[in-house]
Design a protein around this motif. Sequence first.
Motif, PDB file in Angstrom:
ATOM      1  N   HIS A   1       0.850  -1.526  -0.318  1.00 58.99           N
ATOM      2  CA  HIS A   1      -0.012  -0.028  -0.129  1.00 58.99           C
ATOM      3  C   HIS A   1       1.253   1.088   0.338  1.00 58.99           C
ATOM      4  CE1 HIS A   1      -3.292  -2.905   1.609  1.00 58.99           C
ATOM      5  NE2 HIS A   1      -3.307  -3.031   0.749  1.00 58.99           N
ATOM      6  N   ARG A   2       1.814   1.359   0.784  1.00 58.01           N
ATOM      7  CA  ARG A   2       2.940   2.142   0.566  1.00 58.01           C
ATOM      8  C   ARG A   2       3.400   2.521  -0.558  1.00 58.01           C
ATOM      9  NH1 ARG A   2       4.415   0.832   6.193  1.00 58.01           N
ATOM     10  NH2 ARG A   2       6.039  -0.180   5.580  1.00 58.01           N
ATOM     11  N   LEU A   3       3.605   1.148  -1.275  1.00 59.41           N
ATOM     12  CA  LEU A   3       4.186   1.312  -2.587  1.00 59.41           C
ATOM     13  C   LEU A   3       3.431   1.784  -3.748  1.00 59.41           C
ATOM     14  CD1 LEU A   3       6.999   0.707  -4.059  1.00 59.41           C
ATOM     15  CD2 LEU A   3       5.115  -1.465  -4.845  1.00 59.41           C
ATOM     16  N   ALA A   4       2.029   1.304  -3.268  1.00 61.51           N
ATOM     17  CA  ALA A   4       0.481   2.528  -4.149  1.00 61.51           C
ATOM     18  C   ALA A   4       0.930   3.442  -4.226  1.00 61.51           C
ATOM     19  CB  ALA A   4      -0.568   1.502  -3.982  1.00 61.51           C
ATOM     20  N   ILE A   5       0.529   4.051  -2.410  1.00 62.04           N
ATOM     21  CA  ILE A   5       0.990   5.493  -2.413  1.00 62.04           C
ATOM     22  C   ILE A   5       2.284   6.797  -3.244  1.00 62.04           C
ATOM     23  CG2 ILE A   5       0.694   6.983  -0.370  1.00 62.04           C
ATOM     24  CD1 ILE A   5      -0.454   5.724   1.369  1.00 62.04           C
ATOM     25  N   VAL A   6       3.058   5.667  -3.017  1.00 61.17           N
ATOM     26  CA  VAL A   6       3.793   6.676  -3.644  1.00 61.17           C
ATOM     27  C   VAL A   6       4.287   7.256  -5.247  1.00 61.17           C
ATOM     28  CG1 VAL A   6       6.834   6.186  -4.185  1.00 61.17           C
ATOM     29  CG2 VAL A   6       6.251   5.666  -1.600  1.00 61.17           C
ATOM     30  N   SER A   7       3.313   5.032  -5.340  1.00 60.96           N
ATOM     31  CA  SER A   7       3.003   5.880  -7.658  1.00 60.96           C
ATOM     32  C   SER A   7       1.936   6.947  -7.756  1.00 60.96           C
ATOM     33  CB  SER A   7       2.720   4.253  -7.479  1.00 60.96           C
ATOM     34  OG  SER A   7       4.525   4.000  -7.606  1.00 60.96           O
ATOM     35  N   LEU A   8       0.976   6.587  -6.514  1.00 60.00           N
ATOM     36  CA  LEU A   8       0.397   8.036  -7.035  1.00 60.00           C
ATOM     37  C   LEU A   8       0.627   9.062  -6.847  1.00 60.00           C
ATOM     38  CD1 LEU A   8      -3.053   6.025  -4.858  1.00 60.00           C
ATOM     39  CD2 LEU A   8      -2.602   6.560  -7.174  1.00 60.00           C
ATOM     40  N   LEU A   9       1.671   9.598  -5.644  1.00 61.24           N
ATOM     41  CA  LEU A   9       2.321  10.637  -5.282  1.00 61.24           C
ATOM     42  C   LEU A   9       2.823  11.398  -6.160  1.00 61.24           C
ATOM     43  CD1 LEU A   9       2.118  11.129  -1.879  1.00 61.24           C
ATOM     44  CD2 LEU A   9       0.527  11.729  -3.726  1.00 61.24           C
ATOM     45  N   LEU A  10       3.331  10.060  -7.256  1.00 63.18           N
ATOM     46  CA  LEU A  10       4.265  10.805  -8.546  1.00 63.18           C
ATOM     47  C   LEU A  10       4.074  11.783  -9.228  1.00 63.18           C
ATOM     48  CD1 LEU A  10       7.428  10.182  -9.683  1.00 63.18           C
ATOM     49  CD2 LEU A  10       6.920   8.117 -10.392  1.00 63.18           C
ATOM     50  N   GLU A  11       2.491  10.513  -9.247  1.00 63.12           N
ATOM     51  CA  GLU A  11       1.818  11.649 -10.743  1.00 63.12           C
ATOM     52  C   GLU A  11       1.807  13.297 -10.080  1.00 63.12           C
ATOM     53  OE1 GLU A  11      -1.483   8.785 -11.421  1.00 63.12           O
ATOM     54  OE2 GLU A  11      -0.233   7.704 -12.763  1.00 63.12           O
ATOM     55  N   GLU A  12       0.505  13.189  -9.389  1.00 66.23           N
ATOM     56  CA  GLU A  12       0.614  14.642  -8.522  1.00 66.23           C
ATOM     57  C   GLU A  12       0.143  14.402  -7.401  1.00 66.23           C
ATOM     58  OE1 GLU A  12      -3.262  16.442  -9.942  1.00 66.23           O
ATOM     59  OE2 GLU A  12      -4.216  14.283 -10.305  1.00 66.23           O
ATOM     60  N   GLU A  13      -0.019  15.500  -6.422  1.00 70.86           N
ATOM     61  CA  GLU A  13      -0.493  15.286  -5.128  1.00 70.86           C
ATOM     62  C   GLU A  13      -1.563  15.342  -5.005  1.00 70.86           C
ATOM     63  OE1 GLU A  13       1.071  19.552  -4.003  1.00 70.86           O
ATOM     64  OE2 GLU A  13      -1.321  20.283  -4.243  1.00 70.86           O
ATOM     65  N   HIS A  14      -1.684  14.324  -3.415  1.00 70.26           N
ATOM     66  CA  HIS A  14      -3.596  14.055  -2.789  1.00 70.26           C
ATOM     67  C   HIS A  14      -3.353  14.153  -1.727  1.00 70.26           C
ATOM     68  CE1 HIS A  14      -4.776  11.969  -6.614  1.00 70.26           C
ATOM     69  NE2 HIS A  14      -3.013  11.224  -7.043  1.00 70.26           N
ATOM     70  N   SER A  15      -4.965  14.303  -0.793  1.00 70.12           N
ATOM     71  CA  SER A  15      -5.447  14.382   0.266  1.00 70.12           C
ATOM     72  C   SER A  15      -5.155  13.109   0.827  1.00 70.12           C
ATOM     73  CB  SER A  15      -6.420  15.307   0.234  1.00 70.12           C
ATOM     74  OG  SER A  15      -7.358  14.548  -0.312  1.00 70.12           O
TER      75      SER A  15
END
Lengths: 141, 141
Positions: free
Chosen positions: A12-26
């Motif tokens: 899940h942390r890996l997924a979060i990092v990948s998501l945040l690569l594209e753009e910031e998120h709340s």
Amino acid sequence: MESVFAVLSERHRLAIVSLLLEEEHSVGELERRLRLPQPTVSKHLRVLRDAGFVEVTPDAQRRVYRLRPEPLQSLDAWLAPFRRFWAPHLDALERHLDRQLDGELDAPRGAPLGPAPGSDTPPRRREPRATSSTPRKGSPR
Amino acid sequence: MESVFAVLSERHRLAIVSLLLEEEHSVGELERRLRLPQPTVSKHLRVLRDAGFVEVTPDAQRRVYRLRPEPLQSLDAWLAPFRRFWAPHLDALERHLDRQLDGELDAPRGAPLGPAPGSDTPPRRREPRATSSTPRKGSPR
DNA sequence: CCGATATATACAACATCACGTATATACCTG
DNA sequence: CAGGTATATACGTGATGTTGTATATATCGG
């Protein structure tokens, strides 16, 4: 949670990092994207933050998380020496492919495409290349 | 022990990988270099082997382990998109280093990829880019 | 064949981590 | 101020990983 690897070893942390690569998120956005309960997301973000992977900017009640480069850069730096290591392997592969492409006129001895993906034990014999120095037999503990 | 990260998140395994980068080693050699009990070394090697990080060649009673490139290559591939991400950050870093001449970011020769530089956030700017035009209120689930 | 060497594995104890549930804190709107 | 929204944290629990101890397997030297 010391190392960069430990932090990223959780999917899940890996997924979060990948998501945040594209753009910031709340937090809420991550919660919805990952279909995870909110405390779980918050806790993973806490780990990521402690490890320097993300930084947070308050926006009213929201917390907007964005990626920080340092930890991944240090990972990249750690990996650097290994690139030199597999460079020759790539060369070998390329030479192999070159020969293959150049025409397999050589009829390369039947060896039919080893399935060998990874964890097999090739029945090979190796001469004692043991640096000629340490003929230890009974090393007393 | 699924992921590459999980495998490398253990410091002894990381040490083994680093040692095998330089040259192949038998279990006993690793045992002495790392000052670890033999079963521990064997078990870590087992994990590394299952994950494809190492391959083993029997030499009489010894087992000589050597590094395999694939898993680290895949790690490198995973990291690729992130390089594009921190490219702009590198510019900033370079400007900073030009002023400071503070070289300390290098590949660890055996150094265990230290604890990630957490909140030692270099004095960086944080734009007030809070998407100022999004006064979200109560978003109903 | 026997003892020594080298490595692998079984088993149990222990620590760590991730998760769910509940609750606390902060901010916004009316 | 009240109620709702957004996020963080505390606590207990179950799962997983690491380690130490003991033992099994294989090979070598004589």
